[in-house]
Scaffold this motif. Structure first.
Motif, mmCIF file in Angstrom:
data_model
loop_
_atom_site.group_PDB
_atom_site.id
_atom_site.type_symbol
_atom_site.label_atom_id
_atom_site.label_comp_id
_atom_site.label_asym_id
_atom_site.label_seq_id
_atom_site.Cartn_x
_atom_site.Cartn_y
_atom_site.Cartn_z
ATOM 1 N N UNK A 237 13.749 -30.985 -19.891
ATOM 2 C CA UNK A 237 13.031 -30.644 -18.665
ATOM 3 C C UNK A 237 11.905 -31.634 -18.391
ATOM 4 N N UNK A 238 11.196 -32.045 -19.436
ATOM 5 C CA UNK A 238 10.096 -33.001 -19.258
ATOM 6 C C UNK A 238 10.609 -34.346 -18.753
ATOM 7 N N UNK A 239 11.717 -34.814 -19.309
ATOM 8 C CA UNK A 239 12.274 -36.089 -18.849
ATOM 9 C C UNK A 239 12.741 -35.983 -17.397
ATOM 10 N N UNK A 240 13.364 -34.846 -17.050
ATOM 11 C CA UNK A 240 13.761 -34.655 -15.652
ATOM 12 C C UNK A 240 12.542 -34.595 -14.739
ATOM 13 N N UNK A 241 11.456 -33.969 -15.214
ATOM 14 C CA UNK A 241 10.228 -33.895 -14.429
ATOM 15 C C UNK A 241 9.656 -35.289 -14.193
ATOM 16 N N UNK A 242 9.638 -36.116 -15.223
ATOM 17 C CA UNK A 242 9.107 -37.481 -15.074
ATOM 18 C C UNK A 242 9.953 -38.290 -14.098
#
Length: 486
Positions: A237-242
């Protein structure tokens, strides 16, 4: 069909009102879920352990009781035949010293007690005899397991023994087991809650970072990024957010560039349109002035003609002044000073000013409709300009005889201002064009009257609404924030 009084959505909303706000958080839900799982599993394990121990202890007590009763039968058979009371008393005494024995008795065939561990029972009738041995579970108030064993010689019964085993120790053992089970449940609750809290920290910490980053992006900071290592769901989720934040940043830069280009193009187009409009508006007055000046240079010009030329100069000069005033008003509107005031008073003052204007048609009939309280927030100078422009436009649209209605109507927290005329109306395809700068259908107009009105109303937090029907009339309306007259 009428809507149901208790819809599913309304029921859910009522249920949510009864749920404390902290229970909406993922951390609390996770802690409660893990703790409940631990409590349920430990409770089931404790219940099964207590039931198994209770069954085993009861079975052991029954077996021991039967064995002890059989030993009493063997030890008292000869003494019972010989009616040796001393030997029978010794048998019961040995049995009575055991901790879990409530009583032990030897009874002959007549029902007289020959020996007993209980005082005062020897020589008495035994009373109602035990027909069958007790079985678990006992009655709620029964704490003694009653057993009976017949004394047989061959097939003949010569007496029987009665044995009562106390279940107090058994009950105490089961209570201790239950208490230990409750302690284990509480310990499991604590351990499960701590484990769930530690797990929730690992999960919600990353979610909190993502939430804060999302809030920063919502506030306009597109440079924010989150650093959540790992290959689990939160890391994904964090990578998708970035990636999303980077995409938004690129899109924002592109939109800013496009906006700057479009703004610059619109500015240049506006400057060109304004320059063309100014040139167009002042060309005729300037030509008239130049020609008039040339005529005035002629000393042979008759006095009558000279007076006519001077009149032309004055008229065209006034026209130029009016054009310049309109342009200055459009380009340099002062900042409004919004104050509470009675709009009715301002309307009446404006009508009085219009009555002194030579362009005012005497065939126009005014009808004013006011509320009991007409207080609202406005800049008196700017709002007077708005009323003047709208009323004069309505008078010019009537062009002769007609009716003009000025209505102030209170609607909740706003005062609606409406100016309705019975003039020629505006064609449908031109309604959206009349508020654009430099658009006019009159030969002597600059096309800046309604744009100025629109800009002033925007400074008051409202906008002009135009409703028109060609051949019947036009209504121009706007809202102002009401205030108390105190």
């Amino acid at each position: 069909m009428d809507a149901p009084l208790f819809s599913a959505a309304s029921v859910r909303r009522r249920q949510r009102r009864w749920i404390p706000r902290p229970f909406y958080t993922l951390r609390v839900r996770l802690i409660i879920s893990v703790a409940l799982v631990h409590v349920v599993l430990m409770g089931l394990f404790t219940w099964e352990a207590v039931e198994r121990q209770s069954h085993e202890l009861r079975l052991e007590m029954v077996n021991q009781g039967r064995s002890l009763a059989s030993m009493m039968v063997v030890a008292s058979t000869n003494a019972l035949l010989a009616e040796d009371l001393a030997s029978l008393a010794e048998v019961t005494r040995r049995v009575g010293v055991r901790e879990d024995v409530a009583y032990g008795e030897v009874v002959d065939m007549r029902g007289f007690v020959l020996a007993s561990t209980r005082e005062g029972r020897v020589g008495r009738m035994v009373g109602p005899m035990i027909e069958r041995n007790d079985r678990f579970p006992l009655a709620a108030d029964d704490r003694v397991l009653d057993l009976r064993e017949d004394v047989l010689i061959g097939k003949d019964r010569v007496g029987f023994v009665l044995l009562g085993l106390s279940t107090i120790n058994l009950d105490n053992a089961l209570v201790d087991t239950r208490n230990r089970g409750i302690q284990y449940i509480l310990l499991a609750l604590v351990i499960g809650s701590v484990a769930a809290w530690l797990l929730s920290l690992a999960v919600t910490r990353n979610l909190r970072d993502l939430t804060q980053a999302a809030k920063k992006i919502g506030a306009g900071d597109l440079n924010v990024r989150v650093n959540v290592p790992g290959q689990d769901e939160t890391g994904t989720l964090a990578r998708a957010f970035n990636l999303m934040a980077a995409s938004l940043q690129r899109s924002s830069r592109q939109m800013e560039q496009e906006h700057r280009k479009r703004t610059e193009a619109e500015r240049l187009a506006c400057v060109g349109e304004m320059a063309a409009s100014i040139a167009h508006e002042i060309r005729n007055p300037m030509v008239a002035l130049i020609n008039s000046v040339k005529l005035l240079e002629d000393s042979q010009l008759p006095a009558g003609d000279r007076a006519a030329v001077v009149d032309i100069v004055n008229t065209e000069s006034s026209r130029l002044q009016r054009i310049l005033d309109d342009f200055l008003m459009f380009s340099r509107l002062p900042m409004p000073k919004l104050e509470s005031g009675d709009l009715k008073t301002l309307v009446e003052q404006t009508i009085g000013l219009i009555g002194q204007d030579p362009r005012y048609g005497e065939g126009v009939q005014f009808e004013c409709r006011y509320e009991a309280d007409n207080h609202c927030r406005f800049d008196s100078d700017l709002m007077r300009q708005v009323l003047l422009n709208l009323i004069m436009n309505a008078i010019q649209a009537i062009n002769g005889e007609g009716k003009l209605i000025i209505r102030l109507q209170r609607e909740q927290d706003h005062l609606n201002v409406s100016i309705v005329d019975s003039g020629r109306g505006i064609p449908e395809d031109m309604v959206s064009e009349v508020t654009k700068p430099f658009f006019t259908s009159r030969k002597d107009g600059t096309g800046l009257g309604l744009p100025v009105v629109q800009r002033i109303l925007a400074q008051h937090g409202t906008a002009l609404s135009i409703t028109s029907l060609e051949g019947y009339g036009t209504e121009m309306a706007f809202d102002l924030e009401v205030t108390s007259d105190e």
